[in-house]
Design an enzyme around this catalytic site. Structure first.
Site, PDB file in Angstrom:
ATOM      1  N   CYS A  36      18.605  -1.875  24.362  1.00 18.01           N
ATOM      2  CA  CYS A  36      18.886  -2.824  23.285  1.00 18.01           C
ATOM      3  C   CYS A  36      19.423  -2.043  22.089  1.00 18.01           C
ATOM      4  O   CYS A  36      18.738  -1.141  21.580  1.00 18.01           O
ATOM      5  CB  CYS A  36      17.580  -3.528  22.921  1.00 18.01           C
ATOM      6  SG  CYS A  36      17.687  -4.643  21.524  1.00 18.01           S
TER       7      CYS A  36
ATOM      8  N   CYS B  50      26.085  -4.794  21.903  1.00 17.77           N
ATOM      9  CA  CYS B  50      24.839  -5.487  22.239  1.00 17.77           C
ATOM     10  C   CYS B  50      24.781  -5.535  23.760  1.00 17.77           C
ATOM     11  O   CYS B  50      25.791  -5.866  24.407  1.00 17.77           O
ATOM     12  CB  CYS B  50      24.851  -6.895  21.656  1.00 17.77           C
ATOM     13  SG  CYS B  50      23.514  -7.953  22.250  1.00 17.77           S
TER      14      CYS B  50
HETATM   15  N1  DGL Z   1      20.419  -6.904  23.728  1.00 16.90           N
HETATM   16  C1  DGL Z   1      20.149  -6.787  22.323  1.00 16.90           C
HETATM   17  C2  DGL Z   1      21.049  -5.704  21.722  1.00 16.90           C
HETATM   18  O1  DGL Z   1      21.545  -4.877  22.447  1.00 16.90           O
HETATM   19  C3  DGL Z   1      20.222  -8.133  21.702  1.00 16.90           C
HETATM   20  C4  DGL Z   1      19.592  -8.185  20.371  1.00 16.90           C
HETATM   21  C5  DGL Z   1      19.032  -9.494  19.988  1.00 16.90           C
HETATM   22  O2  DGL Z   1      18.076  -9.921  20.623  1.00 16.90           O
HETATM   23  O3  DGL Z   1      19.500 -10.030  18.980  1.00 16.90           O
HETATM   24  O4  DGL Z   1      21.239  -5.619  20.538  1.00 16.90           O
END
Ligand code: DGL
Length: 264
Positions: A74, A184
């Site tokens: 993440c 993301c």
């Molecule tokens: N997969 C997360 C990232 O890489 C998403 C973040 C979120 O939940 O806003 O930032």
């Protein structure tokens, strides 16, 4: 020495499986555990303190489950919490950050786009990296407001998602970006929609492969590789939407994977 303990992954939801897939493809002997903290998604709208607390909760759960290394799948958790995680826990911790460097170095139009969460784009770590490469490059940052929630509902290919993406990408098209950085881990699931919207000359990059290479390097350096010839096992847990998570686990990995609901 061989170490069969699992590699632990966590993300605010299902998106980090885009990273998990790259890692298990490069390291086919490794067992893994994936925590999808979908009940708390999106992290990108939370305060730094909240993101740190959730990242610690997930890391501690993975440590309690016997993981030998953590991959923070993440960008939002990495850019806001990785330093604290590394000083708090003694096992190796790998993070993921938007791939600004390769985009900035390769851009011909000297204009690149970054699509990421508010939490990532406003983090100190991201600002530092972005400053390094922004000298002769126009960096168009766009917050992907609403995208994570749509992907959490399994709607990545819906008309609603395409409409929202078209709106979000407009400033990048106006600025004639030739690289779009997906900042993301949910966004690689938008690739089919992105390819429909963007002109063919725009290259789309994410950090999945780089994270996989770094994970392998750190496992080797720490003598943590699993050399067993047994079939690996992948356990994936969601605290909200295991069905959406299960749909994303496809291909060869599906046979070796078990997806279930878990409260954490
Ligand atoms: N997969 C997360 C990232 O890489 C998403 C973040 C979120 O939940 O806003 O930032």
């Amino acid at each position: 020495m061989s170490n069969s303990n699992p590699i632990g992954f966590f993300d605010s939801g299902v998106g980090g499986t885009s990273i998990w897939k790259e890692v298990i493809q490069l390291l086919p002997n490794e067992n893994s555990i994936y925590l999808s903290d979908s009940i708390n998604a999106p992290y990108g709208e939370k305060t730094v303190q909240e993101i740190i607390a959730l990242s610690k909760k997930n890391t501690e759960k993975l440590i309690a489950m016997g993981c030998k290394i953590i991959v923070v799948a993440c960008n939002t958790a990495t850019t806001n919490a990785i330093q604290i995680l590394r000083t708090t826990y003694s096992l190796p911790i790998i993070g993921i950050e938007p791939a600004i460097k390769p985009a900035a170095l390769k851009s011909q139009t000297k204009s690149i786009g970054i699509l990421a969460t508010k939490g990532t784009l406003s983090s100190k770590l991201f600002s530092k990296t972005s400053e390094l490469y922004s000298k002769n490059i126009n960096i168009i940052e766009v917050v992907g407001n609403g995208l994570v929630s749509l992907i959490e509902q399994g709607k990545q290919d819906s008309a609603e998602t395409k409409e929202l993406l078209s709106k979000l990408l407009k400033p990048m098209l106006i600025a004639k970006v030739d690289y779009l950085v997906l900042g993301c881990s949910h966004y690689p699931y938008l690739l089919p929609a992105l390819k429909e919207i963007l002109p063919a000359e725009v290259s789309i990059i994410d950090s999945g492969e780089a994270v996989a290479r770094q994970t392998k390097k750190v496992l080797l350096e720490n003598d943590l590789m699993n050399n067993s010839i047994d079939k690996p096992k992948h356990l994936l847990f969601s605290n909200a939407n295991p069905k959406v998570l299960a749909k994303l686990v496809n291909g060869e990995a599906a046979e070796l994977s078990e997806v279930s609901y878990l409260e954490f």
